[in-house]
Each structure stands twice: as structure tokens, then as C-alpha cells.
Motif scaffolding. Structure first.
Motif, PDB file in Angstrom:
ATOM      1  N   TRP A  91       0.837  -1.195   0.000  1.00  0.00           N
ATOM      2  CA  TRP A  91       0.000   0.000   0.000  1.00  0.00           C
ATOM      3  C   TRP A  91       0.873   1.247   0.000  1.00  0.00           C
ATOM      4  O   TRP A  91       1.504   1.586   0.983  1.00  0.00           O
ATOM      5  CB  TRP A  91      -0.920   0.027   1.218  1.00  0.00           C
ATOM      6  N   GLY A  92       0.887   1.919  -1.162  1.00  0.00           N
ATOM      7  CA  GLY A  92       1.641   3.167  -1.283  1.00  0.00           C
ATOM      8  C   GLY A  92       0.808   4.272  -1.889  1.00  0.00           C
ATOM      9  O   GLY A  92       1.351   5.294  -2.303  1.00  0.00           O
ATOM     10  N   ALA A  93      -0.513   4.066  -1.938  1.00  0.00           N
ATOM     11  CA  ALA A  93      -1.388   5.078  -2.529  1.00  0.00           C
ATOM     12  C   ALA A  93      -1.638   6.203  -1.531  1.00  0.00           C
ATOM     13  O   ALA A  93      -1.722   5.967  -0.325  1.00  0.00           O
ATOM     14  CB  ALA A  93      -2.718   4.448  -2.943  1.00  0.00           C
ATOM     15  N   GLY A  94      -1.751   7.392  -2.047  1.00  0.00           N
ATOM     16  CA  GLY A  94      -2.036   8.532  -1.174  1.00  0.00           C
ATOM     17  C   GLY A  94      -2.017   9.823  -1.956  1.00  0.00           C
ATOM     18  O   GLY A  94      -1.332   9.937  -2.977  1.00  0.00           O
ATOM     19  N   PRO A  95      -2.752  10.828  -1.491  1.00  0.00           N
ATOM     20  CA  PRO A  95      -2.798  12.110  -2.199  1.00  0.00           C
ATOM     21  C   PRO A  95      -1.598  12.975  -1.873  1.00  0.00           C
ATOM     22  O   PRO A  95      -0.922  12.775  -0.863  1.00  0.00           O
ATOM     23  CB  PRO A  95      -4.073  12.752  -1.646  1.00  0.00           C
ATOM     24  N   VAL A  96      -1.326  13.936  -2.734  1.00  0.00           N
ATOM     25  CA  VAL A  96      -0.382  14.997  -2.397  1.00  0.00           C
ATOM     26  C   VAL A  96      -1.122  15.964  -1.478  1.00  0.00           C
ATOM     27  O   VAL A  96      -2.169  16.499  -1.848  1.00  0.00           O
ATOM     28  CB  VAL A  96       0.117  15.731  -3.657  1.00  0.00           C
ATOM     29  N   VAL A  97      -0.621  16.142  -0.261  1.00  0.00           N
ATOM     30  CA  VAL A  97      -1.360  16.927   0.732  1.00  0.00           C
ATOM     31  C   VAL A  97      -0.675  18.267   0.986  1.00  0.00           C
ATOM     32  O   VAL A  97       0.546  18.377   0.902  1.00  0.00           O
ATOM     33  CB  VAL A  97      -1.485  16.150   2.067  1.00  0.00           C
ATOM     34  N   PRO A  98      -1.451  19.297   1.319  1.00  0.00           N
ATOM     35  CA  PRO A  98      -0.842  20.585   1.667  1.00  0.00           C
ATOM     36  C   PRO A  98      -0.128  20.499   3.006  1.00  0.00           C
ATOM     37  O   PRO A  98      -0.515  19.734   3.889  1.00  0.00           O
ATOM     38  CB  PRO A  98      -2.042  21.531   1.736  1.00  0.00           C
ATOM     39  N   GLN A  99       0.926  21.285   3.151  1.00  0.00           N
ATOM     40  CA  GLN A  99       1.686  21.329   4.398  1.00  0.00           C
ATOM     41  C   GLN A  99       1.110  22.450   5.257  1.00  0.00           C
ATOM     42  O   GLN A  99       1.441  23.621   5.085  1.00  0.00           O
ATOM     43  CB  GLN A  99       3.168  21.565   4.111  1.00  0.00           C
ATOM     44  N   VAL A 100       0.223  22.083   6.180  1.00  0.00           N
ATOM     45  CA  VAL A 100      -0.463  23.067   7.009  1.00  0.00           C
ATOM     46  C   VAL A 100      -0.572  22.557   8.433  1.00  0.00           C
ATOM     47  O   VAL A 100      -0.508  21.351   8.693  1.00  0.00           O
ATOM     48  CB  VAL A 100      -1.879  23.390   6.470  1.00  0.00           C
ATOM     49  N   ARG A 101      -0.757  23.482   9.372  1.00  0.00           N
ATOM     50  CA  ARG A 101      -0.968  23.124  10.762  1.00  0.00           C
ATOM     51  C   ARG A 101      -2.347  22.501  10.941  1.00  0.00           C
ATOM     52  O   ARG A 101      -3.277  22.771  10.176  1.00  0.00           O
ATOM     53  CB  ARG A 101      -0.850  24.361  11.664  1.00  0.00           C
ATOM     54  N   ILE A 102      -2.487  21.664  11.971  1.00  0.00           N
ATOM     55  CA  ILE A 102      -3.754  20.993  12.223  1.00  0.00           C
ATOM     56  C   ILE A 102      -4.889  22.008  12.327  1.00  0.00           C
ATOM     57  O   ILE A 102      -5.986  21.793  11.801  1.00  0.00           O
ATOM     58  CB  ILE A 102      -3.659  20.150  13.509  1.00  0.00           C
ATOM     59  N   ALA A 103      -4.643  23.123  13.005  1.00  0.00           N
ATOM     60  CA  ALA A 103      -5.692  24.123  13.193  1.00  0.00           C
ATOM     61  C   ALA A 103      -6.186  24.715  11.886  1.00  0.00           C
ATOM     62  O   ALA A 103      -7.289  25.277  11.829  1.00  0.00           O
ATOM     63  CB  ALA A 103      -5.189  25.238  14.110  1.00  0.00           C
TER      64      ALA A 103
END
Length: 443
Positions: A91-103
Motif C-alpha cells: 500500500w503506497g497510494a495517497g494524495p499529495v497533501v498541503p503542508q499546514v498546521r492541524i488548526a
């Protein structure tokens, strides 16, 4: 690299991605057929399949939206039909995600990450388990995140769903070991591919950030997709694995355990970027002392964010605007003041920072007869907005106070020395015209 695999193939979800390509090719080098799963990059998946065939093993490509259980079932069945059996699910599937704080996540960001990585993996698991049981066993290899053990700032949208999968991997190992089904997880750090490359191009991962992270790596280089592929091949195929679940930590190029932990208030590597931030905060703190002592209220106000708070309880607690409005009346009690910042410690967390500033504040009464000296510390909270650090919250902790008589006269030969003033007629403005220019430009 060689491995001991039964007949059949490894199916690599995310096989057209930067890391997935390297994993798929390493399985081919180990001598097993590979089913390459892609979502939209069919051309890349076909190129990977051609490379796999160059190693003398079979390859197939399968377009699957992992969020759709029906597509996962159909694509998996096609892989079984092409190769006779699937012995390993990577399993290596995944989106490109933004680098942001949890808040700063919104619901759509989190939902998308969870649906692709966590629900998608669950779809793959429930599709593959019956087949593996019927085939006499198999193996799951999950490409997780080193952030599961060592939280990376801003990368939570990648780390959080993988943590869900980590729990699922442990459960599979516990429940399915009796069926000769293994479950392993590779905790992936900074790999020179995929999300990291996109972050570099976007400026998220600065040269200063890279220097600071590399300073903690034994091999002093980023990991490669081949590194992850070799670990993935080892996980299901290596006879040395005797536990039903194994978590391999690949923190960038290192296969050591966690990076060394440095107490943020102790000695540690400091990147050029952090050094610049520290200098910005030192300037901020020094400018506060200058503004108060020279009664430059416009300067003092500029040091706080618009929603900033100052806490000089019990005398004043309130907004930056109210603080600056309160200061002239309060400071009229003193003929002269001198705020000296003696030392400071700072801790950073992205665009937020906190500081303990040791200070001495000297005050001479309006009639010149007494002097009041406060020894203490400022407990500061700073935020960087639009690239500029300012106070978000400033409070004072009093450690010791002195109330002393002020000696008058010229006991030490000070006749003719320029005498300081609390306002704009202080000699510093005549001697340093740039200072005067800055003060008058803000009036």
C-alpha cells in the motif's frame, strides 16, 4: 536483490507514484511478477510495467480509484486473473497533501486524506484477505510515515491517516497470523521523490530546512525509492522476519531508529532560517525597549499584531491599541526609564514562537528623588504573519524589585555629557539621523 516468493505477483497500490515506482521495480528485481495500480497516470504505470518486464518477469497495469470498493474488487480480480495469485499487497497510494498546521485543516482536506489512504487501504485489505486465506497465506506491506513516531510539523494530513493504517496493520498481524498472513509497515521519512519533490518546487522545503534535517541523518542524504523498495521486498520475502508484524523505520536514508532528540532549549543544530528568525525576534525585543524609553508610541504599536495582547497585570491587561493609549499616562510618572534585555531563549514551531526574555527595567521618578528597578522576565508569544514576526502576547514576570533613593549632583564628572531624554529631543536622534528619520516618518 533476491527474495523467496511463491508463484503469483505483488500488487502495488500507488505504483505510478514516485516511491511506488521504485517499490514495484525492486519486486521485479527480486524475481516476482508485479501488478501496478494507478489512478490517473496510466502512461507512467505502463512505463513502470515495461521496466518490470525488462527484468524477465510479468507485469500488468490496473486503473483503480481506491475509494471505490467495487473498482478495488474488480481490479484485484484482474490482477489475480493475470498472474494466478497475489501473494503481496503493497500500500503506497495517497494524495499529495498541503503542508499546514492541524488548526488550519478544513473538513474537505481531512476527509480526502482519510478516504484515499485509510478507507482505500481498508478496501484493499478486505478485498485481498479472502484471496490470501484461500491461497495459503500472503503479506501486506504498508508504506507509513516516520511521523508516526516523530511528529513532523505541518505534515499531519499525511501522518494521521497512515496512523490509522498502522493500527490496522497490527490488527491484521494479530488476527491473520494463524492463516500465514503477514503484515508489516515501513515508516518512511524524507524520500527524494513524490511529495518531497512537489514541496521543493513549491518552496515548502527550503534549503535551510533541508540542511537542518540532513544534519540529523547518519547517511547525510535523502532516501530513495529504491531504499524503500528494498525494505518492502525484505518485509514479505525475508526469512529473517519471524514476528508476525515488523515496523521498519526509514528516516530518510537512514535505517537507524529515531533521529537524535534535541531539547529545544539546549545545544542543537540551528539552520540558517532559524538563525534569521532568532535575529528578527531579538530586534523585536530591542525595539520594544527603545520605543518605551524614547516614548515612541507609534513604534511600540507596530511591534504587536492587530489582535495582540499586552499583560502588565495588575496595572494593565488588554489589546495593543489600548496598551499604547494607556502608556503615555503611565510613563508620565517617570522622568527617565531604561529597559535592558539581558538574555533571551526562543523556541520555534513553524510560524509561532515563544520566548523568555530576562530584563531589567529602571525608572526615575518625575521629581528625580527615587529610582525603581524591576528585575524580571518577559514571557512572549510571537507569530510570523506575511513574513513578519510581531508580538501576539507579551506578559511580565517580576522576580525582584528595588525602590531606592536617587543621588543628585555631579559626583563622577558628568558635566558636558549629553543627557538622555524620554522623548523626541533625546540626543540619539541628533546623532543618528536615520533613527530620527524613522521616528518622524511614522508620525
Amino acid at each position: 536483490m533476491s527474495g523467496e516468493f511463491p508463484q503469483g505477483a505483488a500488487i502495488v497500490f500507488g505504483g505510478s507514484g514516485g516511491i511506488g515506482r521504485g517499490v514495484a521495480i525492486e519486486f521485479a528485481r527480486a524475481g516476482t511478477a508485479v501488478a501496478v495500480v494507478y489512478r490517473s497516470k496510466r502512461d507512467v504505470a505502463e512505463q513502470v510495467a515495461d521496466t518490470i518486464r525488462d527484468y524477465g518477469v510479468a507485469a500488468s497495469v490496473h486503473g483503480i480509484d481506491v475509494c471505490n470498493r467495487g473498482e478495488v474488487v474488480t481490479g484485484f480480480a484482474e490482477a489475480v486473473a493475470a498472474h494466478g495469485r497475489v501473494h503481496t499487497v503493497v500500500w503506497g497510494a495517497g494524495p499529495v497533501v498541503p503542508q499546514v498546521r492541524i488548526a488550519d485543516w478544513d473538513e474537505a482536506m481531512f476527509r480526502r486524506s482519510m478516504e484515499i489512504e485509510a478507507f482505500g487501504f481498508n478496501n484493499a485489505v478486505h478485498t485481498a484477505l479472502p484471496h490470501m486465506r484461500a491461497s495459503g497465506g500472503g503479506s501486506f506491506v504498508h508504506l507509513g510515515s516516520a511521523g508516526h513516531d516523530w511528529w513532523p510539523a505541518l505534515d499531519g494530513l499525511s501522518v494521521a491517516p497512515k496512523a490509522c493504517n498502522e493500527a490496522l496493520i497490527k490488527g491484521i498481524a494479530k488476527e491473520e497470523g494463524v492463516n500465514e498472513i503477514r503484515a508489516n509497515s515501513i515508516l518512511v521519512g524524507v524520500i527524494d521523490a513524490g511529495q518531497f519533490k512537489i514541496g521543493q518546487e513549491a518552496g515548502t522545503f527550503t534549503p535551510e530546512w533541508e540542511a537542518a534535517v540532513k544534519a540529523m541523518l547518519p547517511l547525510k542524504r535523502w532516501g530513495t525509492p529504491e531504499d524503500i523498495g528494498q525494505a518492502a521486498v525484505f518485509s514479505p520475502g525475508g526469512a529473517a522476519i519471524t514476528s508476525p508484524v515488523r515496523r521498519l523505520r526509514l528516516l530518510a536514508a537512514s535505517v537507524s531508529d529515531h533521529p537524535p532528540h534535541f531539547h529545544k532549549l539546549g545545544p542543537r543544530p540551528i539552520s540558517p532560517g532559524e538563525a534569521a528568525d532568532r535575529e528578527a525576534l531579538r530586534h523585536l525585543v530591542a525595539a520594544y525597549g527603545h520605543g518605551i524609553d524614547r516614548r515612541d508610541w507609534a513604534l511600540v504599536r507596530s511591534l504587536y499584531h492587530d489582535d495582540g495582547i499586552d499583560d502588565h497585570a495588575p496595572y494593565f491587561t488588554g489589546s495593543a491599541d489600548d496598551y499604547v493609549a494607556w502608556l503615555p499616562g503611565m510613563m508620565a510618572n517617570w522622568r527617565a526609564t531604561s529597559h535592558a534585555m539581558l538574555s533571551a531563549l526562543y523556541v520555534f514551531d513553524g510560524d509561532h514562537a515563544q520566548g523568555e526574555v530576562v530584563a531589567r527595567a529602571w525608572h526615575l521618578t518625575a521629581d528625580g528623588t527615587r529610582q525603581f528597578v524591576a528585575w524580571g522576565r518577559y514571557a512572549d508569544k510571537y507569530e510570523r504573519r506575511d513574513g513578519v514576526w510581531r508580538f501576539a502576547h507579551r506578559s511580565f514576570i517580576l522576580d525582584h524589585a528595588e525602590d531606592l533613593p536617587a543621588a543628585a549632583g555631579d559626583d563622577f564628572g558628568s558635566a558636558g555629557v549629553g543627557t538622555g531624554s524620554a522623548g523626541p529631543d533625546d540626543p540619539v536622534y541628533a546623532r543618528l539621523p536615520l533613527f530620527e528619520l524613522e521616528r518622524t516618518s511614522c508620525l
